[in-house]
Scaffold this motif. Structure first.
Motif, PDB file in Angstrom:
ATOM      1  N   PRO A  52       0.802  -1.225   0.000  1.00  0.00           N
ATOM      2  CA  PRO A  52       0.000   0.000   0.000  1.00  0.00           C
ATOM      3  C   PRO A  52       0.834   1.274   0.000  1.00  0.00           C
ATOM      4  CG  PRO A  52      -0.218  -1.185   2.099  1.00  0.00           C
ATOM      5  CD  PRO A  52       0.638  -2.029   1.215  1.00  0.00           C
ATOM      6  N   VAL A  54       0.104   5.044   1.277  1.00  0.00           N
ATOM      7  CA  VAL A  54      -0.865   5.527   2.262  1.00  0.00           C
ATOM      8  C   VAL A  54      -0.692   7.025   2.485  1.00  0.00           C
ATOM      9  CG1 VAL A  54      -1.509   5.336   4.719  1.00  0.00           C
ATOM     10  CG2 VAL A  54      -0.984   3.272   3.396  1.00  0.00           C
ATOM     11  N   LEU A  61      -5.856   4.609   2.020  1.00  0.00           N
ATOM     12  CA  LEU A  61      -5.108   3.904   0.986  1.00  0.00           C
ATOM     13  C   LEU A  61      -5.180   4.704  -0.312  1.00  0.00           C
ATOM     14  CD1 LEU A  61      -3.724   1.175   0.137  1.00  0.00           C
ATOM     15  CD2 LEU A  61      -5.999   0.479  -0.626  1.00  0.00           C
ATOM     16  N   LEU A 278      -7.786  -4.511   2.283  1.00  0.00           N
ATOM     17  CA  LEU A 278      -7.413  -3.105   2.517  1.00  0.00           C
ATOM     18  C   LEU A 278      -8.263  -2.172   1.648  1.00  0.00           C
ATOM     19  CD1 LEU A 278      -3.509  -3.450   2.481  1.00  0.00           C
ATOM     20  CD2 LEU A 278      -4.988  -3.172   4.482  1.00  0.00           C
TER      21      LEU A 278
END
Ligand code: C2E
Ligand code: MG
Ligand code: MG
Ligand code: MG
Length: 287
Positions: A52, A54, A61, A278
């Motif tokens: 990810p 971020v 995300l 996620l």
């Protein structure tokens, strides 16, 4: 003196023979591994993991980087650091790189079809792959999955650009026209000059993790990282910090207006099954 000279010559000769043997040995190893890599592709032993990217503002995300993994039966997971240089050396990186882009696009399509949050997925493009492909070649793969171009990002290194500057400038310019995002990976470790950077049609700079490692203690790294962030802002580029492992690093970056990070602190590379959770996770209402 004569015997000393003779001894030096002899040892020089032996050193030469030694290096020659080493090189031959390396060529043989590369050739053997190249065969293994080709059958690994045919036997579907490659996987992509996703790390990810971020936002430090709300921990949302904002993207993924696809990272190649080789699951060799009986040998476990082999890291790209061990086989990408070989694939680059033998030329196998071209079909392998095409596979990576195609697979990342297929995965992105699947996530979008499942109603996941649309975030760009980034793919690493090696120097040799870039040299052997046109913007149209990349576009064709992305189009074949019916993807909006802005949901795919290509990561290239400064070295890849400098190896064949004219070709790279043409490809990157065309990609930009098509709306495909391009990031300069490991930024700061290559040797592109500022004048090239100014002409480079890219969207993002990724600060190499070697500089982040010294934050917040080392004076030099503090200077380098804050300068890259300031420069990205002047050039109108997004900036992502790689290899963020500690809270102190995240705090430093936030203070310096670098809000996008990728590192163990905010998430390791994970298999697609984990990545999807996620994407599906909603932020709490009050966030
Ligand atoms: P990269 O593109 O700079 O990718 C980031 C690397 O840093 C990844 O290693 C990632 O796992 C690692 N990393 C991320 N966060 C942290 C952190 O907080 N701390 C530390 N110590 N490491 C972190 P990985 O997956 O082993 O990949 C290494 C390199 O191999 C990549 O560097 C990239 O240059 C290359 N690579 C990976 N996948 C591909 C691919 O599909 N194609 C090509 N051409 N190269 C690839
Ligand atoms: Mg990368
Ligand atoms: Mg990198
Ligand atoms: Mg790196």
């Amino acid at each position: 003196a004569d015997t000393a000279l003779y001894a030096a010559k002899r040892s020089g000769g032996r050193r030469h023979a030694f290096f020659h043997k080493e090189l031959a040995e390396q060529a043989r190893r590369h050739l053997a591994l190249d065969g293994d890599l080709r059958s690994a592709l045919a036997n579907r032993q490659f996987r992509l993991h996703y790390q990810p990217k971020v936002s430090l503002i709300d921990l949302s995300l904002e993207g993924f980087e696809a990272l190649l993994r080789w699951e060799a039966p009986g040998k476990g997971m082999i890291s790209p650091g061990e086989f990408i240089p070989v694939a680059e050396d033998t030329g196998f990186i071209v079909p392998l790189g095409d596979w990576v882009l195609d697979e990342a696009c297929r995965q992105q399509r699947e996530w979008l079809d499942a109603g996941m949050k649309p975030v760009p997925v980034a793919v690493n493009i090696s120097p040799r792959h870039l040299r052997h492909r046109s913007a149209e070649d990349f576009r064709r793969i992305i189009d074949s999955h019916g993807l909006p171009p802005e949901l795919i990002e290509l990561e290239i290194t400064e070295g890849a650009v400098m190896q064949d500057l004219d070709h790279a400038l043409a490809v990157l310019g065309a990609l930009k026209e098509m709306g495909i995002r391009v990031a300069v990976d490991d930024f700061g470790t290559g040797h592109s000059s500022l004048s090239y950077l100014k002409r480079l049609p890219v969207t993002t700079l990724k600060i190499d993790r070697s500089f982040i490692g010294g934050i917040p203690e080392e004076r030099e790294d503090i200077g380098i990282v804050s300068t890259i962030i300031a420069m990205a802002e002047i050039l109108g580029l997004d900036v992502v910090a790689e290899g963020v492992e500690k809270n102190e690093q995240a705090n430093f970056l936030r203070r310096h207006n670098c809000t996008l990070v990728q590192g163990w602190l905010t998430g390791r590379p994970v298999a697609p099954e984990t990545a999807v959770s996620l994407l599906a996770r909603r932020l709490p209402e009050h966030a």
